[in-house]
Design a protein around this motif. Sequence first.
Motif, PDB file in Angstrom:
ATOM      1  N   ASP A  30       0.582  -1.267  -0.072  1.00  0.00           N
ATOM      2  CA  ASP A  30      -0.125  -0.003   0.058  1.00  0.00           C
ATOM      3  C   ASP A  30       1.166   1.176  -0.078  1.00  0.00           C
ATOM      4  OD1 ASP A  30      -2.323  -1.656  -0.086  1.00  0.00           O
ATOM      5  OD2 ASP A  30      -2.630  -1.306   2.204  1.00  0.00           O
ATOM      6  N   VAL A  31       1.763   1.291   0.893  1.00  0.00           N
ATOM      7  CA  VAL A  31       2.938   2.537   0.779  1.00  0.00           C
ATOM      8  C   VAL A  31       3.753   2.580  -0.543  1.00  0.00           C
ATOM      9  CG1 VAL A  31       4.945   1.435   1.901  1.00  0.00           C
ATOM     10  CG2 VAL A  31       4.125   3.914   2.496  1.00  0.00           C
ATOM     11  N   GLY A  32       3.846   1.604  -1.146  1.00  0.00           N
ATOM     12  CA  GLY A  32       4.669   1.542  -2.391  1.00  0.00           C
ATOM     13  C   GLY A  32       3.495   2.136  -3.553  1.00  0.00           C
ATOM     14  N   LYS A  33       2.320   1.635  -3.294  1.00  0.00           N
ATOM     15  CA  LYS A  33       1.307   2.263  -4.312  1.00  0.00           C
ATOM     16  C   LYS A  33       1.294   3.808  -4.309  1.00  0.00           C
ATOM     17  CE  LYS A  33      -1.588  -1.985  -4.666  1.00  0.00           C
ATOM     18  NZ  LYS A  33      -2.881  -2.534  -4.388  1.00  0.00           N
ATOM     19  N   LYS A  34       1.317   4.333  -2.966  1.00  0.00           N
ATOM     20  CA  LYS A  34       1.231   5.693  -2.764  1.00  0.00           C
ATOM     21  C   LYS A  34       2.028   6.461  -3.668  1.00  0.00           C
ATOM     22  CE  LYS A  34      -1.033   5.747   1.722  1.00  0.00           C
ATOM     23  NZ  LYS A  34      -0.784   6.031   2.799  1.00  0.00           N
ATOM     24  N   LYS A  35       3.718   5.861  -3.656  1.00  0.00           N
ATOM     25  CA  LYS A  35       4.660   6.414  -4.236  1.00  0.00           C
ATOM     26  C   LYS A  35       4.759   5.988  -5.897  1.00  0.00           C
ATOM     27  CE  LYS A  35       6.519   8.777  -1.077  1.00  0.00           C
ATOM     28  NZ  LYS A  35       6.866  10.188  -1.194  1.00  0.00           N
ATOM     29  N   LYS A  36       3.973   5.142  -6.216  1.00  0.00           N
ATOM     30  CA  LYS A  36       3.870   4.471  -7.594  1.00  0.00           C
ATOM     31  C   LYS A  36       5.187   4.061  -8.152  1.00  0.00           C
ATOM     32  CE  LYS A  36      -0.087   7.521  -8.876  1.00  0.00           C
ATOM     33  NZ  LYS A  36      -0.695   8.581  -9.739  1.00  0.00           N
ATOM     34  N   GLY A  37       6.258   3.522  -7.142  1.00  0.00           N
ATOM     35  CA  GLY A  37       7.502   3.157  -7.566  1.00  0.00           C
ATOM     36  C   GLY A  37       7.408   1.538  -7.333  1.00  0.00           C
ATOM     37  N   PRO A  73       9.626  -1.991  -5.978  1.00  0.00           N
ATOM     38  CA  PRO A  73      10.280  -2.102  -4.531  1.00  0.00           C
ATOM     39  C   PRO A  73      11.717  -1.693  -4.754  1.00  0.00           C
ATOM     40  CG  PRO A  73       9.025  -3.952  -5.256  1.00  0.00           C
ATOM     41  CD  PRO A  73       9.003  -3.043  -6.452  1.00  0.00           C
ATOM     42  N   THR A  74      12.356  -1.317  -5.707  1.00  0.00           N
ATOM     43  CA  THR A  74      13.577  -1.156  -5.785  1.00  0.00           C
ATOM     44  C   THR A  74      13.904   0.317  -5.996  1.00  0.00           C
ATOM     45  OG1 THR A  74      13.853  -1.588  -8.270  1.00  0.00           O
ATOM     46  CG2 THR A  74      14.437  -3.432  -6.514  1.00  0.00           C
ATOM     47  N   ASP A  75      12.926   0.970  -6.198  1.00  0.00           N
ATOM     48  CA  ASP A  75      12.912   2.562  -6.407  1.00  0.00           C
ATOM     49  C   ASP A  75      13.166   3.198  -5.083  1.00  0.00           C
ATOM     50  OD1 ASP A  75      12.718   2.392  -9.434  1.00  0.00           O
ATOM     51  OD2 ASP A  75      10.726   2.698  -9.243  1.00  0.00           O
ATOM     52  N   PRO A  76      14.325   4.082  -4.855  1.00  0.00           N
ATOM     53  CA  PRO A  76      14.462   5.009  -3.934  1.00  0.00           C
ATOM     54  C   PRO A  76      13.572   6.210  -3.632  1.00  0.00           C
ATOM     55  CG  PRO A  76      15.948   5.341  -5.585  1.00  0.00           C
ATOM     56  CD  PRO A  76      15.320   4.346  -6.092  1.00  0.00           C
ATOM     57  N   CYS A  77      12.207   5.873  -3.436  1.00  0.00           N
ATOM     58  CA  CYS A  77      11.160   6.999  -3.554  1.00  0.00           C
ATOM     59  C   CYS A  77      10.744   7.428  -2.068  1.00  0.00           C
ATOM     60  CB  CYS A  77      10.228   6.343  -4.246  1.00  0.00           C
ATOM     61  SG  CYS A  77       9.378   4.872  -3.876  1.00  0.00           S
ATOM     62  N   PHE A  78      11.217   6.882  -0.890  1.00  0.00           N
ATOM     63  CA  PHE A  78      10.774   7.295   0.363  1.00  0.00           C
ATOM     64  C   PHE A  78      11.749   8.201   1.086  1.00  0.00           C
ATOM     65  CE2 PHE A  78       9.013   3.204  -0.711  1.00  0.00           C
ATOM     66  CZ  PHE A  78       7.620   3.344  -0.322  1.00  0.00           C
ATOM     67  N   ASN A  79      11.371   9.461   1.232  1.00  0.00           N
ATOM     68  CA  ASN A  79      12.239  10.408   2.199  1.00  0.00           C
ATOM     69  C   ASN A  79      12.027  10.163   3.939  1.00  0.00           C
ATOM     70  OD1 ASN A  79       9.731  11.537   2.770  1.00  0.00           O
ATOM     71  ND2 ASN A  79      10.263  13.243   1.228  1.00  0.00           N
ATOM     72  N   PHE A  80      12.524  10.788   4.429  1.00  0.00           N
ATOM     73  CA  PHE A  80      12.460  10.757   5.820  1.00  0.00           C
ATOM     74  C   PHE A  80      11.045  10.997   6.463  1.00  0.00           C
ATOM     75  CE2 PHE A  80      12.578  12.426  10.462  1.00  0.00           C
ATOM     76  CZ  PHE A  80      13.109  11.304  10.962  1.00  0.00           C
ATOM     77  N   ASP A  81      10.433  12.073   5.858  1.00  0.00           N
ATOM     78  CA  ASP A  81       8.806  12.332   6.397  1.00  0.00           C
ATOM     79  C   ASP A  81       8.078  11.119   6.090  1.00  0.00           C
ATOM     80  OD1 ASP A  81       9.662  14.846   7.368  1.00  0.00           O
ATOM     81  OD2 ASP A  81       9.170  15.865   5.219  1.00  0.00           O
ATOM     82  N   ASP A  82       8.317  10.422   4.864  1.00  0.00           N
ATOM     83  CA  ASP A  82       7.599   9.314   4.510  1.00  0.00           C
ATOM     84  C   ASP A  82       7.680   8.161   5.580  1.00  0.00           C
ATOM     85  OD1 ASP A  82       6.726  10.331   2.307  1.00  0.00           O
ATOM     86  OD2 ASP A  82       8.245   9.683   1.127  1.00  0.00           O
ATOM     87  N   PHE A  83       8.982   7.816   5.993  1.00  0.00           N
ATOM     88  CA  PHE A  83       9.680   7.049   6.786  1.00  0.00           C
ATOM     89  C   PHE A  83       8.894   7.047   8.089  1.00  0.00           C
ATOM     90  CE2 PHE A  83      12.840   5.653  10.026  1.00  0.00           C
ATOM     91  CZ  PHE A  83      12.509   4.261  10.039  1.00  0.00           C
ATOM     92  N   ALA A  84       8.917   8.211   8.676  1.00  0.00           N
ATOM     93  CA  ALA A  84       8.260   8.763  10.057  1.00  0.00           C
ATOM     94  C   ALA A  84       7.003   8.515  10.142  1.00  0.00           C
ATOM     95  CB  ALA A  84       8.504  10.257  10.226  1.00  0.00           C
ATOM     96  N   GLU A  85       6.225   9.000   8.956  1.00  0.00           N
ATOM     97  CA  GLU A  85       4.699   8.542   8.970  1.00  0.00           C
ATOM     98  C   GLU A  85       4.485   7.160   8.872  1.00  0.00           C
ATOM     99  OE1 GLU A  85       0.839   9.637   5.895  1.00  0.00           O
ATOM    100  OE2 GLU A  85       2.824  10.407   5.327  1.00  0.00           O
ATOM    101  N   PHE A  86       5.251   6.417   8.158  1.00  0.00           N
ATOM    102  CA  PHE A  86       4.946   5.059   8.124  1.00  0.00           C
ATOM    103  C   PHE A  86       5.127   4.436   9.543  1.00  0.00           C
ATOM    104  CE2 PHE A  86       6.495   0.539   7.115  1.00  0.00           C
ATOM    105  CZ  PHE A  86       5.269   0.175   6.372  1.00  0.00           C
ATOM    106  N   VAL A  87       6.321   4.478  10.171  1.00  0.00           N
ATOM    107  CA  VAL A  87       6.448   3.898  11.587  1.00  0.00           C
ATOM    108  C   VAL A  87       5.777   4.495  12.396  1.00  0.00           C
ATOM    109  CG1 VAL A  87       8.856   2.939  10.971  1.00  0.00           C
ATOM    110  CG2 VAL A  87       8.332   5.302  11.708  1.00  0.00           C
TER     111      VAL A  87
END
Length: 588
Positions: A78-85, A87-101
């Motif tokens: 689901d989080v990958g679909k939001k970024k439309k990337g 699994p090997t695409d570097p598409c998550f920044n720190f804010d994305d990581f903070a929101e996810f965890v």
Amino acid sequence: MSAWSSDEDVRLPPSGGAGLPSPTPGPDPAEEKFKRRAEAAFNFFGEKHQGSVMMTRKQLLEASHYLGYNPTKKELRDVGKKKKGSPTDPCFNFDDFAEFVGSQKRTTPRDLMSAFRIIDENGDGQLSTAELEVMLTNFGERMSKSEVKAVMGMFDKDASGSIDFTEFCDMLVTMGEVSESHHGDGPNRARLPTENLLDDPAMLGVDRELDADDADLPEWYAEPGDLLEWCGDRLHGSFQVGNAAGHVLSQLYSFTLREPDEVFLSLRMTREKTQPNTVDARFYLIRMILGHDGASYPELVASSQLLATSDPALRLELDAGTYVIVPFSTGCHLRPRASGGSGKLPPLIVQGPDDTETLSTPFRDALAYTFGRFDFDGTGMLSRSEFSMRTLYVDGEVCSDEVWQAVLEHFDVVEGELTFEGFCQLHEMALRGDLADGRTEADFYDRNLRPLGLSPSLVPDHVAKFVLFCFTRKPREGLLALPANERLCEQVDLLDILETGQRRPGLSDGLELYTRQDGNHASYAIKNSGRIPRRCALNFHNSINCVINKDSLDVQVHVPLGGAVVACHLIPTPHASKWKPVVECNAL
């Protein structure tokens, strides 16, 4: 609710007196510490891409595990679909990581007890082999009965025939699957909340049964659990068959300590579809010393130990100085390719949708794999030193000043480093040059792709990637990747066999056989202290469930006068429950 709220209640200061405003609450210490640890995890597991630290989906999962969370596969999708990337695409920044965890629930001791009770069907407070077998052979990626037996044998410390709750927790910790909340700031890689335990029980699996005489590693021999207390970095690398003799090449790595320090090193293989069998790995730590003749020689400092996760690791106190890490693999699953190879070479250049010629998808995919293989620091670009590693394999020499200047002038670069698009441009120009000179795509493959471990079908089946981790207590300079040195790797492996192996004298006048054997390696070396050079024959036909790094179970070696050579290596066949290397050695 804050993305950094902890599981503990936060008590605010009492409000002020009548008519006075409430005092402004200060920052929550637990929340601030957790945020610092999250930032450390993001910076450690993430990698720089065009100047900013970003994460792939896999790195997002690894960092989440470190912080004590175990997201489900659906949550990751689901989080990958939001970024439309991918699994090997570097598409998550720190804010994305903070929101996810921040949306995750941590594993607690109560979760572990609930999971234990789910498996403990008869409620006797013990997990029998049968109860483990029901779970591990019927859910997720099913384990064999021999693998279940291996898990039981490894963690049934009191030999009671069952696993109690303490042993169950130790099992999860050792296999890298338990939350930090159970062991404070102890080992990381936390996983397995109750709701996921039966979804993927193969997370508890082992690749093969280890020998019963494997020594248990001490409790402190664990991966550092708090990145705030350690200085850590990592570099990528790979093993590849180097020549017809079956020797395996790998980059070397060095680091320098300004003062005595505690060091933790580990090497983690990257599982890939192109390598269905686990590639064995270990590493050596050496220093180069100056001999009486003015030449440099390797001094063996230590060799890695195998963790229960099958990752080789090393933790020790070191004096100030420069050290070299020598990754090593027997190459039993990376055999030299027969003449002609396997598979059919696909077209390298095809007609595009607009009738223009372009690189084929298989060719571009092979280049992407190769580019990532030499991108040691994971920045998405190749520095000159990284590009030189590629030229060493292909041309047998490092990248010269003239060649690098041509790269900078003719291909896509960013801040003096080669991008992937530039890497493709370089290969396309070389291919078109060959075709213009009357050569074929097959000729181009033999000169430029085959030396990089790619099959004729452009599958990297003779390459195995890994990640090398280095932690120290005190700040130091980062890891450096050094060119592969086949001779040095052989020297260091021979030193370790002679120092740690068992000696069998009496083969013939002056000949001695040395055997080094642990849970999943058996290595053999011959030393000749006699009067003349000798030849020896080793026969392994009576071995059980073994794979050898030679073409035959009959091995002959030439041992020079006053010298010693490594004869061969054996490892267990994949998924074997038992293995037994047996050698007969005779002088010729």
